[in-house]
Design an enzyme around this catalytic site. Structure first.
Site, short mmCIF file in Angstrom:
data_model
loop_
_atom_site.label_atom_id
_atom_site.label_comp_id
_atom_site.label_asym_id
_atom_site.label_seq_id
_atom_site.Cartn_x
_atom_site.Cartn_y
_atom_site.Cartn_z
CG HIS A 57 22.36 1.63 9.86
ND1 HIS A 57 22.49 0.33 9.63
CD2 HIS A 57 21.20 1.35 9.76
CE1 HIS A 57 21.62 -0.73 9.58
NE2 HIS A 57 19.94 0.05 9.06
CB SER B 92 11.17 -5.64 9.73
OG SER B 92 11.91 -6.53 9.71
CD GLU C 233 17.46 2.08 11.67
OE1 GLU C 233 16.04 1.69 10.74
OE2 GLU C 233 18.68 1.41 11.23
N GLY D 196 15.58 -5.73 9.03
CA GLY D 196 15.98 -6.96 7.63
C GLY D 196 15.54 -8.18 9.04
CD GLU E 127 22.57 -3.47 8.36
OE1 GLU E 127 22.81 -2.68 6.93
OE2 GLU E 127 21.16 -3.57 8.12
CG ASN F 97 19.59 2.56 4.91
OD1 ASN F 97 20.81 2.53 3.95
ND2 ASN F 97 19.85 1.77 6.44
CE LYS G 254 19.85 -1.85 5.67
NZ LYS G 254 19.33 -2.69 6.76
P1 PGA Z 1 14.64 -3.02 7.16
O1 PGA Z 1 16.45 -1.96 7.42
O2 PGA Z 1 13.61 -2.13 7.27
O3 PGA Z 1 14.72 -3.66 5.45
O4 PGA Z 1 14.46 -3.59 8.75
C1 PGA Z 1 15.68 -0.82 7.87
C2 PGA Z 1 17.21 -0.47 8.51
O5 PGA Z 1 18.05 -0.99 8.82
O6 PGA Z 1 17.45 1.10 8.20
#
Ligand code: PGA
Length: 257
Positions: free
Chosen positions: A101, A216, A171, A177, A103, A9, A11
């Site tokens: 997601h 992460s 998630e 993140g 976010e 992903n 982003k």
């Molecule tokens: P990350 O993000 O691996 O940077 O924690 C995962 C995601 O948001 O899909």
């Protein structure tokens, strides 16, 4: 056995000029050009920004790498300034997208209802929704993780006839993140719970659903996660931006396949 899926992903990262070098390096790392494709054994997908979709498809054509969007609107067309419809994605050959997601839920007001409508729009048009769910830190600390997952899953079940048409990504919001990963046990417990919710509605068909872990995930922790019986791959943010790191994660999945 369910095939493992490593999904990057990106982003809001990378531009069109980054695509060719990225896929050249990544392809080299996983041995894409050497006879039998590693992607027969493991699925690999990248969810890239809208503007990079067409070029990413062109560059990865014939490799087996799947290119997905990160979002889509729930209406077919109309006065929705700044939005992208499912038919626009299909027009350029994109047949998968992330939906809901955290976010999007956190910063763009997406709710269980908009997520459900988007899933429906995808399924009506043969696009695979990768449905993202997960609890916040406060929710985990107050012991309501399963309630949250139940609510998020049941919001979409009514529009899903066959669960193998969708992919789920668990998630935990507190792990995205942040460098904090769920332990293998915490992740497995949540995945098994999600699968039990699916089993209640779809019985044996629930065994066919890929459920990815995200938050992460990185080359150092992916092995343990992938070894869990209900973890079928990863949705990877930060570590998918570096071809060598993401290739290491794909190779970890290959070793188990
Ligand atoms: P990350 O993000 O691996 O940077 O924690 C995962 C995601 O948001 O899909």
């Amino acid at each position: 056995m369910r095939k493992k899926l490593l999904a990057g992903n990106w982003k809001m990262n990378k531009g069109i000029k980054d695509l060719a070098p990225f896929f050249k390096d990544f392809g080299g790392e996983i041995g894409l050009s050497s006879g039998s494709s590693p992607l027969n054994k493991v699925d690999v997908l990248f969810a890239v920004p809208f503007l990079q979709l067409a070029e990413a498809r062109k560059i990865t054509a014939g490799t087996g790498i799947r290119i997905a969007a990160q979002n889509v609107h729930f209406e077919a067309s109309g006065a929705f300034t700044g939005e992208i419809s499912v038919s626009m994605l299909k027009e350029i050959g994109v047949d998968a997208t992330l939906i809901g997601h955290s976010e999007r839920r956190q910063y763009f007001g997406e709710t269980d209802t908009t997520v459900m409508k988007k899933v429906q729009m995808c399924l009506d048009n043969g696009v695979t929704p990768i449905i993202c769910i997960g609890e916040t830190k406060e929710e985990r600390q107050s012991g309501v993780t399963n309630e949250v997952l139940s609510r998020q899953v049941s919001a979409v079940l009514e529009v899903i006839a066959h669960p193998e048409q969708v992919i789920f990504a668990y998630e935990p919001v507190w792990a995205i993140g942040t460098g904090l990963t769920a332990t293998n046990e915490q992740a497995q417990e949540a995945h098994a719970f999600i699968r039990s919710l699916l089993t209640k509605k779809y019985q044996d068909e629930a065994q066919k659903v890929q459920i990815l872990y995200g938050g992460s995930a990185n080359p150092a922790n992916i092995d343990g996660l992938l070894q869990q019986p209900d973890i079928d791959g990863g949705l990877v943010g930060g570590a998918s931006l570096k071809p060598a790191d993401f290739a290491t994660m794909v190779k970890a999945a290959l070793k188990l396949s």
